[in-house]
Write a protein that holds these residues in place. Structure first.
Motif, mmCIF file in Angstrom:
data_model
loop_
_atom_site.group_PDB
_atom_site.id
_atom_site.type_symbol
_atom_site.label_atom_id
_atom_site.label_comp_id
_atom_site.label_asym_id
_atom_site.label_seq_id
_atom_site.Cartn_x
_atom_site.Cartn_y
_atom_site.Cartn_z
ATOM 1 N N GLN A 37 0.828 -1.194 0.000
ATOM 2 C CA GLN A 37 0.000 0.000 0.000
ATOM 3 C C GLN A 37 0.874 1.260 0.000
ATOM 4 N N GLU A 38 0.369 2.282 -0.619
ATOM 5 C CA GLU A 38 1.071 3.551 -0.615
ATOM 6 C C GLU A 38 0.976 4.198 0.765
ATOM 7 N N ALA A 39 2.007 4.908 1.139
ATOM 8 C CA ALA A 39 2.001 5.591 2.428
ATOM 9 C C ALA A 39 0.893 6.632 2.454
ATOM 10 N N TYR A 40 0.148 6.628 3.524
ATOM 11 C CA TYR A 40 -0.972 7.560 3.650
ATOM 12 C C TYR A 40 -0.505 8.832 4.358
ATOM 13 N N SER A 69 0.346 -2.385 12.252
ATOM 14 C CA SER A 69 1.337 -2.862 11.295
ATOM 15 C C SER A 69 0.915 -4.182 10.664
ATOM 16 N N ALA A 70 1.539 -4.497 9.513
ATOM 17 C CA ALA A 70 1.235 -5.743 8.807
ATOM 18 C C ALA A 70 1.570 -6.952 9.672
ATOM 19 N N ALA A 71 2.664 -6.868 10.432
ATOM 20 C CA ALA A 71 3.069 -7.987 11.285
ATOM 21 C C ALA A 71 2.027 -8.264 12.364
ATOM 22 N N LEU A 72 1.487 -7.199 12.969
ATOM 23 C CA LEU A 72 0.485 -7.385 14.017
ATOM 24 C C LEU A 72 -0.839 -7.860 13.434
ATOM 25 N N GLN A 73 -1.166 -7.396 12.239
ATOM 26 C CA GLN A 73 -2.367 -7.901 11.583
ATOM 27 C C GLN A 73 -2.223 -9.396 11.284
ATOM 28 N N PRO A 140 -10.443 -4.543 3.748
ATOM 29 C CA PRO A 140 -9.060 -4.919 4.063
ATOM 30 C C PRO A 140 -8.905 -6.433 4.140
ATOM 31 N N MET A 141 -7.731 -6.923 3.774
ATOM 32 C CA MET A 141 -7.501 -8.363 3.744
ATOM 33 C C MET A 141 -7.699 -9.008 5.114
ATOM 34 N N VAL A 142 -7.276 -8.324 6.177
ATOM 35 C CA VAL A 142 -7.420 -8.922 7.501
ATOM 36 C C VAL A 142 -8.894 -9.046 7.876
ATOM 37 N N VAL A 143 -9.713 -8.074 7.480
ATOM 38 C CA VAL A 143 -11.156 -8.150 7.746
ATOM 39 C C VAL A 143 -11.777 -9.293 6.940
ATOM 40 N N LEU A 144 -11.366 -9.418 5.689
ATOM 41 C CA LEU A 144 -11.876 -10.496 4.848
ATOM 42 C C LEU A 144 -11.463 -11.855 5.408
ATOM 43 N N ALA A 145 -10.224 -11.941 5.914
ATOM 44 C CA ALA A 145 -9.755 -13.195 6.504
ATOM 45 C C ALA A 145 -10.582 -13.557 7.731
ATOM 46 N N PHE A 146 -10.858 -12.567 8.582
ATOM 47 C CA PHE A 146 -11.643 -12.843 9.791
ATOM 48 C C PHE A 146 -13.084 -13.212 9.452
ATOM 49 N N PHE A 147 -13.574 -12.742 8.328
ATOM 50 C CA PHE A 147 -14.929 -13.103 7.923
ATOM 51 C C PHE A 147 -14.983 -14.512 7.336
ATOM 52 N N LEU A 148 -14.009 -14.871 6.512
ATOM 53 C CA LEU A 148 -14.080 -16.124 5.765
ATOM 54 C C LEU A 148 -13.489 -17.332 6.507
ATOM 55 N N LEU A 149 -12.414 -17.135 7.267
ATOM 56 C CA LEU A 149 -11.753 -18.281 7.890
ATOM 57 C C LEU A 149 -12.635 -19.025 8.890
ATOM 58 N N PRO A 150 -13.404 -18.351 9.763
ATOM 59 C CA PRO A 150 -14.314 -19.115 10.630
ATOM 60 C C PRO A 150 -15.370 -19.894 9.854
ATOM 61 N N LEU A 151 -15.818 -19.351 8.718
ATOM 62 C CA LEU A 151 -16.778 -20.082 7.894
ATOM 63 C C LEU A 151 -16.116 -21.311 7.276
#
Length: 349
Positions: A37-40, A69-73, A140-151
């Motif tokens: 991602q580009e720096a905001y 950070s990406a590492a914490l996500q 965001p990818m982390v939100v999508l992961a949290f939505f799909l992985l439990p399913l």
């Protein structure tokens, strides 16, 4: 082995491999996507600075808060997968309630109080719905992961996310003191509210930007506890649910949670759902009273309702025999006694 059973075994292995690949794909996409991602440039960095304004002005600290950070996500996603894997292991192999309790406490501490209930798969339902309806939004990818992985985990092993990883379920599970069995009819009808809530949440999430509202996050009954703030009336709702939860197992999960309704549907097709006994079913009925969620129907764990809490394992004579807690003679006596009690109860009714 018959051709049909061989085909079923191949399909199960393929499904398992698919989920593992999906999990790693999410982790890879999360790591590369966030880094790319580009720096905001926050407005505060280009606005007049404190020295320019003078009079001792200081920029509010909240404006300087950096994104996670990406590492914490990635850590969040790894802990999510690890917690679900631990409960899936308990439901299939380990069969020990204390492991589920440990995951429950850890999840409540980390995902609840430390992460303050965010990222939350329940609330992520709205993000996904909104991004599907509005091309200008990106989830965001982390939100999508949290939505799909439990399913995805539910398709493999049932409701292992609900078992102890979800902080909303964890806080309710820890206050359950003297559970009572809810009548099946009442349980079934009250359970319909979670699907109504899911429909309303999706409806409000897909409205145009000016009218859009994330009602799940707005009316989360426990996020006030996790963040130690919130409207008094909402904290009161959370307290009421926790008080009710001392006698009724997880009332929010069973009757109100919109994501729980979604997981319930997916879990109906679980490849390796929870089994009460480690091998042969005894049909003694000793497990029925041990389930505070009414998830044992016809002496079998119902995949769509079983929360993988592992309470029933300790009441199963076959499991007690496998642990070496009773002898074979005692097993026969326990089963015979339980069946006699069940027959008398049926006759009285």
């Amino acid at each position: 082995m018959t051709p049909l059973s061989s085909l079923a075994a191949i399909l199960r292995r393929a499904a398992s491999l698919e989920i593992v690949v999906l999990a790693f794909a999410f982790l890879f996409a999360l790591a590369t996507g966030v880094e790319g991602q580009e720096a905001y440039d926050r407005p505060v960095s280009s606005a007049p600075q404190p020295d320019d304004i003078g009079a001792g002005y200081q920029t509010p600290e909240v404006q300087r808060t950096s994104p996670r950070s990406a590492a914490l996500q990635m850590l969040d996603v790894v802990l999510l997968i690890g917690g679900m894997a631990a409960i899936a292991w308990v439901s299939r192999r380990g069969r020990r309630r204390w492991v589920v309790t440990a995951v429950t406490l850890a999840s409540l501490a980390y995902f609840g109080f430390y992460r303050q209930g965010c990222v939350c798969p329940i609330g992520a339902t709205q993000n996904v719905a909104a991004s599907l309806s509005d091309a200008s939004l990106a989830t965001p990818m982390v939100v999508l992961a949290f939505f799909l992985l439990p399913l995805a985990a539910s398709l493999l092993a049932g409701r292992v996310f609900c078992g102890g990883v979800c902080p909303l379920g964890a806080i309710q599970d820890l206050v359950l003191l003297r559970p009572v069995q809810t009548p099946q009819g009442v349980d079934r009808w009250l359970g319909m509210f979670r699907y109504v809530y899911l429909g309303l949440a999706v409806w409000f999430a897909v409205l145009p930007a000016g009218q859009r509202d994330f009602v799940i996050c707005r009316f989360d009954p426990f996020v006030g506890f996790f963040r130690l703030n919130g409207p008094a009336w909402m904290l009161g709702v959370g307290v009421a649910l926790l008080l009710l939860g001392t006698v009724v197992g997880r009332p929010y999960c069973r009757y109100l949670c919109p994501y729980g309704g979604l997981i319930s549907v997916v879990s109906r097709f679980a490849i390796w759902p929870v089994r009460i006994t480690p091998d042969e079913e005894l049909d003694c009925g000793l497990c029925v009273d041990s389930c505070p969620f009414g998830a044992i129907k016809d002496l079998r764990a119902k995949p769509s309702e079983c929360l993988a809490c592992a309470r029933c394992f300790a009441h199963c004579p076959r499991q007690q025999l496998a642990w070496g807690e009773i002898e074979l003679v005692e097993l026969d006596e326990l089963v015979s006694s339980a069946k006699c009690v069940a027959q008398r109860s049926g006759g009285n009714e």
